[in-house]
Structure formats: structure tokens, C-alpha cells
Design an enzyme around this catalytic site. Structure first.
Site, PDB file in Angstrom:
ATOM      1  N   ASN A 152       0.799  -1.226   0.000  1.00 28.91           N
ATOM      2  CA  ASN A 152       0.000   0.000   0.000  1.00 28.91           C
ATOM      3  C   ASN A 152       0.832   1.277   0.000  1.00 28.91           C
ATOM      4  O   ASN A 152       0.319   2.354   0.301  1.00 28.91           O
ATOM      5  CB  ASN A 152      -0.962   0.001   1.191  1.00 28.91           C
ATOM      6  CG  ASN A 152      -1.776  -1.275   1.259  1.00 28.91           C
ATOM      7  OD1 ASN A 152      -1.621  -2.051   2.194  1.00 28.91           O
ATOM      8  ND2 ASN A 152      -2.597  -1.525   0.258  1.00 28.91           N
ATOM      9  N   VAL A 195       1.521   6.988   0.484  1.00 27.23           N
ATOM     10  CA  VAL A 195       0.714   5.953   1.122  1.00 27.23           C
ATOM     11  C   VAL A 195      -0.659   5.968   0.472  1.00 27.23           C
ATOM     12  O   VAL A 195      -1.203   7.039   0.182  1.00 27.23           O
ATOM     13  CB  VAL A 195       0.582   6.240   2.639  1.00 27.23           C
ATOM     14  CG1 VAL A 195      -0.367   5.268   3.309  1.00 27.23           C
ATOM     15  CG2 VAL A 195       1.948   6.194   3.303  1.00 27.23           C
ATOM     16  N   CYS A 196      -1.217   4.811   0.239  1.00 23.89           N
ATOM     17  CA  CYS A 196      -2.560   4.697  -0.311  1.00 23.89           C
ATOM     18  C   CYS A 196      -3.500   5.575   0.518  1.00 23.89           C
ATOM     19  O   CYS A 196      -3.697   5.331   1.706  1.00 23.89           O
ATOM     20  CB  CYS A 196      -3.006   3.241  -0.267  1.00 23.89           C
ATOM     21  SG  CYS A 196      -4.579   2.934  -1.051  1.00 23.89           S
ATOM     22  N   LEU A 197      -4.023   6.629  -0.102  1.00 26.19           N
ATOM     23  CA  LEU A 197      -4.809   7.613   0.637  1.00 26.19           C
ATOM     24  C   LEU A 197      -6.036   7.011   1.308  1.00 26.19           C
ATOM     25  O   LEU A 197      -6.440   7.451   2.381  1.00 26.19           O
ATOM     26  CB  LEU A 197      -5.242   8.754  -0.289  1.00 26.19           C
ATOM     27  CG  LEU A 197      -4.110   9.639  -0.796  1.00 26.19           C
ATOM     28  CD1 LEU A 197      -4.652  10.672  -1.767  1.00 26.19           C
ATOM     29  CD2 LEU A 197      -3.407  10.321   0.359  1.00 26.19           C
ATOM     30  N   VAL A 242      -6.356   4.412   2.927  1.00 23.50           N
ATOM     31  CA  VAL A 242      -6.019   3.840   4.233  1.00 23.50           C
ATOM     32  C   VAL A 242      -6.314   4.852   5.344  1.00 23.50           C
ATOM     33  O   VAL A 242      -6.908   4.526   6.357  1.00 23.50           O
ATOM     34  CB  VAL A 242      -4.536   3.410   4.282  1.00 23.50           C
ATOM     35  CG1 VAL A 242      -4.126   3.016   5.672  1.00 23.50           C
ATOM     36  CG2 VAL A 242      -4.291   2.280   3.306  1.00 23.50           C
TER      37      VAL A 242
END
Length: 184
Positions: A76, A84-86, A88
């Protein structure tokens, strides 16, 4: 209720007073780096990352933007940009949370429980689903190669004053005798 700028100042001060090392990027309080250690009981344990945090104007009503400066192997997290995968953070973000929550809850949870079904790093996601042992070994290799305490010493855009010295010349210099040993 306090204004977003007061809340930003309060949250930043709370983070600075906690056990996290915070380094401001500029004069404003919207961009800064935070030193983050990998959680215990994970293949990231022992790794240290410099995390870039950017607070939007609408903070705390909108979540902060988080990115890893030094490399990390994680489904991620985009390997090249460190973003970072938003989802999350955005999916669970609430104005009730503060910056300390990001470093004590969100990031440790992200590293402890990766979500390979929504990857930013497809290779890491595929390896994790196919061969968990090899995935964890690759994570440890990245920690060893990119996430040692000395790897977060300077931001990528900064240049060290010692850049003219080769590694051998630097190792042979007398700086250690003058300054003493670094803390472990």
C-alpha cells in the site's frame, strides 16, 4: 470550537512533545518530517523511516497527506514516490484524530496489516499473496538496505558537506574521535 490553524498548532506541538522526532520543512506548520520506527512483531521492526507529512488547509476535517521518504517494500506504499494509499487514512479519518494517532495507530496498523487487494505496489502485493515468507524476507532486505537510522539523516534534496569524500576517506577521517560515537 478552535480554528483549524490553532488545531494544527496544537496537534503539531503534541506530536513534538511525544517521543517522535519532528523536523519542520519550512516556516509554516503545514509540512514537516517525522521519524518513524517499524512496529514490533512485524518484518518492519528495526526499520526507521523519515515520513513527510503535509497538512491540508482543511485539517483536521481533511486527513494529512503521508509519504515515506526512504524506500519501503509494502503493498500500500508506492515504491518510487513513497506515497501511502490515501484510502487507508481517508476512510477512517475523523477530526477527532490527531497527528499522534497517525504515528501510533494508522502507520503501525498499515505495516502490521497490509491490504494486498488495493495495492500501490503491485509486485509487493502479488508476492505477499503468493509467498508470505519471501515477501517478509524482501521487507527485511529493504529495511536493512534503506531504513537504518543513518538512512534518514538528511532529506533527499539536501547535500552533505562531506559529499566530496569517498566512503573509504570518510571512514578513515578523524570525525569519530572528535565528536565521539553516535548513540545506537
Amino acid at each position: 470550537m478552535s480554528s483549524p490553524s490553532k488545531r494544527r498548532e496544537m496537534d503539531l506541538m503534541k506530536l513534538m512533545m511525544s517521543d517522535y522526532k519532528v523536523e519542520m520543512i519550512n516556516d509554516g506548520m503545514q509540512e514537516f518530517y517525522v521519524e518513524f520506527n517499524g512496529p514490533k512483531d512485524s518484518p518492519y521492526h528495526g526499520g526507521v523511516w523519515k515520513i513527510r507529512v503535509e497538512l491540508p488547509d482543511a485539517y483536521p476535517y481533511k486527513s494529512p497527506s503521508i509519504g515515506f521518504i526512504n524506500k519501503i517494500y509494502h503493498p500500500n506504499v508506492d515504491e518510487m514516490s513513497g506515497s501511502v494509499c490515501l484510502d487507508v487514512i481517508n476512510q477512517t479519518w475523523s477530526p477527532m484524530f490527531d497527528l499522534v494517532n497517525v504515528f501510533e495507530v494508522f502507520l503501525p496498523q498499515l505495516l502490521l496489516y497490509p491490504n494486498p487487494s488495493d495495492p500501490l505496489n503491485g509486485e509487493a502485493a502479488a508476492l505477499m499473496m503468493r509467498d508470505r515468507t519471501s515477501y517478509e524476507q524482501r521487507v527485511k532486505e529493504y529495511c536493512e538496505k534503506y531504513a537504518k537510522p543513518e538512512d534518514i539523516g538528511a532529506a533527499p534534496e539536501e547535500k552533505s558537506s562531506d559529499e566530496e569524500l569517498s566512503d573509504d576517506e570518510y571512514a578513515a577521517s578523524d570525525d569519530e574521535e572528535i565528536a565521539g560515537k553516535a548513540d545506537p
